[in-house]
Design an enzyme around this catalytic site. Structure first.
Site, PDB file in Angstrom:
ATOM      1  N   HIS A   1      -1.658  -5.522   1.373  1.00  6.24           N
ATOM      2  CA  HIS A   1      -2.820  -6.192   1.005  1.00  6.24           C
ATOM      3  C   HIS A   1      -2.430  -7.671   0.602  1.00  6.24           C
ATOM      4  O   HIS A   1      -1.442  -7.892  -0.199  1.00  6.24           O
ATOM      5  CB  HIS A   1      -3.719  -5.452   0.012  1.00  6.24           C
ATOM      6  CG  HIS A   1      -4.707  -6.344  -0.514  1.00  6.24           C
ATOM      7  ND1 HIS A   1      -5.926  -6.878   0.047  1.00  6.24           N
ATOM      8  CD2 HIS A   1      -4.606  -7.284  -1.809  1.00  6.24           C
ATOM      9  CE1 HIS A   1      -6.459  -7.800  -0.706  1.00  6.24           C
ATOM     10  NE2 HIS A   1      -5.871  -7.833  -1.783  1.00  6.24           N
TER      11      HIS A   1
ATOM     12  N   ARG B  40      -1.122 -14.767   3.620  1.00  5.13           N
ATOM     13  CA  ARG B  40      -1.852 -13.939   4.742  1.00  5.13           C
ATOM     14  C   ARG B  40      -1.304 -14.114   6.018  1.00  5.13           C
ATOM     15  O   ARG B  40      -1.155 -13.069   6.823  1.00  5.13           O
ATOM     16  CB  ARG B  40      -3.322 -14.430   4.943  1.00  5.13           C
ATOM     17  CG  ARG B  40      -4.249 -14.129   3.607  1.00  5.13           C
ATOM     18  CD  ARG B  40      -4.781 -12.829   3.736  1.00  5.13           C
ATOM     19  NE  ARG B  40      -5.687 -12.750   4.749  1.00  5.13           N
ATOM     20  CZ  ARG B  40      -6.564 -11.831   4.854  1.00  5.13           C
ATOM     21  NH1 ARG B  40      -6.655 -10.750   3.854  1.00  5.13           N
ATOM     22  NH2 ARG B  40      -7.530 -11.750   5.647  1.00  5.13           N
TER      23      ARG B  40
ATOM     24  N   ARG C 293       2.783  -6.829   9.287  1.00  2.00           N
ATOM     25  CA  ARG C 293       1.995  -5.684  10.047  1.00  2.00           C
ATOM     26  C   ARG C 293       2.595  -5.719  11.584  1.00  2.00           C
ATOM     27  O   ARG C 293       2.468  -4.769  12.120  1.00  2.00           O
ATOM     28  CB  ARG C 293       0.468  -5.840   9.754  1.00  2.00           C
ATOM     29  CG  ARG C 293      -0.057  -5.791   8.268  1.00  2.00           C
ATOM     30  CD  ARG C 293      -1.376  -6.398   8.236  1.00  2.00           C
ATOM     31  NE  ARG C 293      -1.945  -5.991   6.973  1.00  2.00           N
ATOM     32  CZ  ARG C 293      -3.152  -6.595   6.379  1.00  2.00           C
ATOM     33  NH1 ARG C 293      -3.626  -7.645   7.213  1.00  2.00           N
ATOM     34  NH2 ARG C 293      -3.637  -6.163   5.381  1.00  2.00           N
TER      35      ARG C 293
ATOM     36  N   LYS D 256       0.825  -1.176  -0.159  1.00  2.00           N
ATOM     37  CA  LYS D 256      -0.061  -0.091   0.064  1.00  2.00           C
ATOM     38  C   LYS D 256       0.779   1.168   0.040  1.00  2.00           C
ATOM     39  O   LYS D 256       2.019   1.051   0.290  1.00  2.00           O
ATOM     40  CB  LYS D 256      -0.936  -0.123   1.254  1.00  2.00           C
ATOM     41  CG  LYS D 256      -1.997  -1.222   1.102  1.00  2.00           C
ATOM     42  CD  LYS D 256      -2.787  -1.224   2.371  1.00  2.00           C
ATOM     43  CE  LYS D 256      -3.653  -2.459   2.433  1.00  2.00           C
ATOM     44  NZ  LYS D 256      -4.810  -2.559   3.519  1.00  2.00           N
TER      45      LYS D 256
ATOM     46  N   ASN E 103      -2.018  -0.310   7.346  1.00  2.00           N
ATOM     47  CA  ASN E 103      -1.405  -1.438   7.490  1.00  2.00           C
ATOM     48  C   ASN E 103      -0.659  -1.908   6.344  1.00  2.00           C
ATOM     49  O   ASN E 103      -0.467  -3.026   6.470  1.00  2.00           O
ATOM     50  CB  ASN E 103      -2.394  -2.606   7.888  1.00  2.00           C
ATOM     51  CG  ASN E 103      -3.644  -2.770   6.931  1.00  2.00           C
ATOM     52  OD1 ASN E 103      -3.420  -1.978   5.947  1.00  2.00           O
ATOM     53  ND2 ASN E 103      -4.479  -3.389   7.287  1.00  2.00           N
TER      54      ASN E 103
ATOM     55  N   TYR F  46     -11.863  -2.773  -3.774  1.00  2.00           N
ATOM     56  CA  TYR F  46     -12.579  -3.123  -2.351  1.00  2.00           C
ATOM     57  C   TYR F  46     -14.100  -3.249  -2.363  1.00  2.00           C
ATOM     58  O   TYR F  46     -14.708  -2.763  -1.365  1.00  2.00           O
ATOM     59  CB  TYR F  46     -11.877  -2.072  -1.286  1.00  2.00           C
ATOM     60  CG  TYR F  46     -10.473  -2.207  -0.710  1.00  2.00           C
ATOM     61  CD1 TYR F  46     -10.401  -3.579  -0.107  1.00  2.00           C
ATOM     62  CD2 TYR F  46      -9.584  -1.411  -0.970  1.00  2.00           C
ATOM     63  CE1 TYR F  46      -9.095  -3.658   0.454  1.00  2.00           C
ATOM     64  CE2 TYR F  46      -7.952  -1.792  -0.291  1.00  2.00           C
ATOM     65  CZ  TYR F  46      -7.908  -2.958   0.302  1.00  2.00           C
ATOM     66  OH  TYR F  46      -6.902  -3.120   0.871  1.00  2.00           O
TER      67      TYR F  46
ATOM     68  N   GLU G 270      -8.819 -10.706  -8.040  1.00  2.00           N
ATOM     69  CA  GLU G 270      -7.866  -9.690  -8.053  1.00  2.00           C
ATOM     70  C   GLU G 270      -6.798  -9.663  -9.189  1.00  2.00           C
ATOM     71  O   GLU G 270      -6.142  -8.443  -9.582  1.00  2.00           O
ATOM     72  CB  GLU G 270      -7.304  -9.463  -6.605  1.00  2.00           C
ATOM     73  CG  GLU G 270      -8.265  -8.901  -5.708  1.00  2.00           C
ATOM     74  CD  GLU G 270      -7.886  -9.387  -4.166  1.00  2.00           C
ATOM     75  OE1 GLU G 270      -6.630  -9.592  -3.992  1.00  2.00           O
ATOM     76  OE2 GLU G 270      -8.917  -9.193  -3.272  1.00  2.00           O
TER      77      GLU G 270
ATOM     78  N   THR H 120      -5.117  -8.190  10.192  1.00  2.00           N
ATOM     79  CA  THR H 120      -5.663  -6.972   9.624  1.00  2.00           C
ATOM     80  C   THR H 120      -5.406  -5.778  10.610  1.00  2.00           C
ATOM     81  O   THR H 120      -4.822  -4.643   9.928  1.00  2.00           O
ATOM     82  CB  THR H 120      -7.140  -6.847   9.270  1.00  2.00           C
ATOM     83  OG1 THR H 120      -7.384  -7.861   8.668  1.00  2.00           O
ATOM     84  CG2 THR H 120      -7.664  -5.725   8.761  1.00  2.00           C
TER      85      THR H 120
ATOM     86  N   PHE I  35     -15.646   2.938   7.023  1.00  2.00           N
ATOM     87  CA  PHE I  35     -14.160   3.183   6.663  1.00  2.00           C
ATOM     88  C   PHE I  35     -14.038   3.215   5.345  1.00  2.00           C
ATOM     89  O   PHE I  35     -12.917   3.520   4.747  1.00  2.00           O
ATOM     90  CB  PHE I  35     -13.256   2.516   7.579  1.00  2.00           C
ATOM     91  CG  PHE I  35     -13.446   1.166   7.217  1.00  2.00           C
ATOM     92  CD1 PHE I  35     -12.901   0.245   6.014  1.00  2.00           C
ATOM     93  CD2 PHE I  35     -14.170   0.094   8.085  1.00  2.00           C
ATOM     94  CE1 PHE I  35     -13.029  -1.070   5.950  1.00  2.00           C
ATOM     95  CE2 PHE I  35     -14.136  -1.320   7.974  1.00  2.00           C
ATOM     96  CZ  PHE I  35     -13.688  -1.897   6.822  1.00  2.00           C
TER      97      PHE I  35
HETATM   98  P1  GTP Z   1      -6.475  -6.387   2.928  1.00  2.00           P
HETATM   99  O1  GTP Z   1      -5.365  -7.377   2.705  1.00  2.00           O
HETATM  100  O2  GTP Z   1      -5.911  -4.815   3.043  1.00  2.00           O
HETATM  101  O3  GTP Z   1      -7.852  -6.850   2.090  1.00  2.00           O
HETATM  102  O4  GTP Z   1      -6.821  -6.448   4.404  1.00  2.00           O
HETATM  103  P2  GTP Z   1      -7.928  -7.530   5.182  1.00  2.00           P
HETATM  104  O5  GTP Z   1      -8.156  -8.530   4.482  1.00  2.00           O
HETATM  105  O6  GTP Z   1      -7.007  -8.109   6.337  1.00  2.00           O
HETATM  106  O7  GTP Z   1      -9.009  -7.116   5.819  1.00  2.00           O
HETATM  107  P3  GTP Z   1     -10.166  -6.511   5.136  1.00  2.00           P
HETATM  108  O8  GTP Z   1     -10.202  -7.045   3.769  1.00  2.00           O
HETATM  109  O9  GTP Z   1     -11.342  -6.631   5.849  1.00  2.00           O
HETATM  110  O10 GTP Z   1     -10.329  -4.844   5.054  1.00  2.00           O
HETATM  111  C1  GTP Z   1      -9.441  -4.314   3.806  1.00  2.00           C
HETATM  112  C2  GTP Z   1      -8.624  -3.018   4.707  1.00  2.00           C
HETATM  113  O11 GTP Z   1      -9.635  -2.037   5.036  1.00  2.00           O
HETATM  114  C3  GTP Z   1      -7.809  -3.565   5.617  1.00  2.00           C
HETATM  115  O12 GTP Z   1      -6.483  -3.845   5.251  1.00  2.00           O
HETATM  116  C4  GTP Z   1      -7.636  -1.961   6.473  1.00  2.00           C
HETATM  117  O13 GTP Z   1      -6.679  -1.232   5.719  1.00  2.00           O
HETATM  118  C5  GTP Z   1      -9.152  -1.361   6.216  1.00  2.00           C
HETATM  119  N1  GTP Z   1      -9.935  -1.843   7.073  1.00  2.00           N
HETATM  120  C6  GTP Z   1     -10.342  -2.846   7.539  1.00  2.00           C
HETATM  121  N2  GTP Z   1     -11.136  -2.657   8.820  1.00  2.00           N
HETATM  122  C7  GTP Z   1     -11.174  -1.398   9.116  1.00  2.00           C
HETATM  123  C8  GTP Z   1     -11.761  -0.507  10.251  1.00  2.00           C
HETATM  124  O14 GTP Z   1     -12.282  -0.983  11.047  1.00  2.00           O
HETATM  125  N3  GTP Z   1     -11.099   0.602  10.082  1.00  2.00           N
HETATM  126  C9  GTP Z   1     -10.411   1.368   9.156  1.00  2.00           C
HETATM  127  N4  GTP Z   1      -9.981   2.560   9.269  1.00  2.00           N
HETATM  128  N5  GTP Z   1      -9.874   0.440   8.295  1.00  2.00           N
HETATM  129  C10 GTP Z   1     -10.178  -0.654   7.986  1.00  2.00           C
HETATM  130 MG    MG Z   2      -9.041  -8.273   2.706  1.00  2.00          MG
END
Ligand code: GTP
Ligand code: MG
Length: 148
Positions: free
Chosen positions: A115, A85, A102, A9, A112, A49, A126, A91, A57
């Site tokens: 992705h 992962r 992370r 990112k 974070n 997304y 993707e 996350t 968010f």
């Molecule tokens: P990705 O690998 O980025 O897809 O992350 P993930 O699969 O671990 O989590 P998810 O797909 O649920 O969320 C995608 C992204 O949204 C996360 O990596 C965070 O950057 C952001 N995100 C998720 N939950 C929150 C939240 O509660 N608050 C905020 N500010 N950002 C969030």
């Molecule tokens: Mg995700």
């Protein structure tokens, strides 16, 4: 062979973590099949997304992803989606174990660093979105030193 989409990112790029992150995945034994530095626009980030569009968010997340260049990658290997992962970590960096990307390099969930696709199905979606040209046509010369 399984493939996954991993994206560094904008914060990871700006903080100089590209080499460190690629190095961790390479040393594990995964194989890099695609890589590009790109700045995506809002409609593209919203598509990536899309499954989170109802979340409070979401607009902040899209702002974050379009705030600078990202490194989009395709990584290949046995169980690369799940293991990728694990290497990335939870996350929310507050919950990510030390030793994960992370866990070692991030503090806030909204910054974070990286992705990774969460399932083979989303990985394929993707990869098609980020790499319509498909993966690189190359094969690892280390295969028999990594797989039994
Ligand atoms: P990705 O690998 O980025 O897809 O992350 P993930 O699969 O671990 O989590 P998810 O797909 O649920 O969320 C995608 C992204 O949204 C996360 O990596 C965070 O950057 C952001 N995100 C998720 N939950 C929150 C939240 O509660 N608050 C905020 N500010 N950002 C969030
Ligand atoms: Mg995700």
């Amino acid at each position: 062979v399984e493939q996954t989409s991993i994206m560094i990112k904008p914060d990871g790029v700006q903080r100089g973590l590209i080499g460190e992150i690629i190095s961790r995945l390479e040393k594990k034994g995964f194989y890099l099949k695609g890589l590009k530095l790109v700045t995506v626009d809002r409609p593209f980030a919203e598509k990536h997304y899309a499954h989170l569009s109802a979340k409070p968010f979401f607009s902040g997340l899209v702002d974050y992803i379009i705030s600078g260049p990202v490194v989009a990658m395709i990584w290949e290997g046995k169980n690369v989606v799940t293991t990728g992962r694990k290497i990335i970590g939870a996350t929310n960096p507050a919950q990510s174990e030390p030793g994960t990307i992370r866990g070692d390099f991030a503090i806030d969930i909204g910054r974070n660093v990286i992705h990774g696709s969460d399932a083979v199905e989303s990985a394929n979606k993707e990869i098609a979105l980020w790499f319509p040209e498909g993966p690189a046509n190359c094969q690892s010369s280390q295969h028999s030193w990594i797989y039994e």
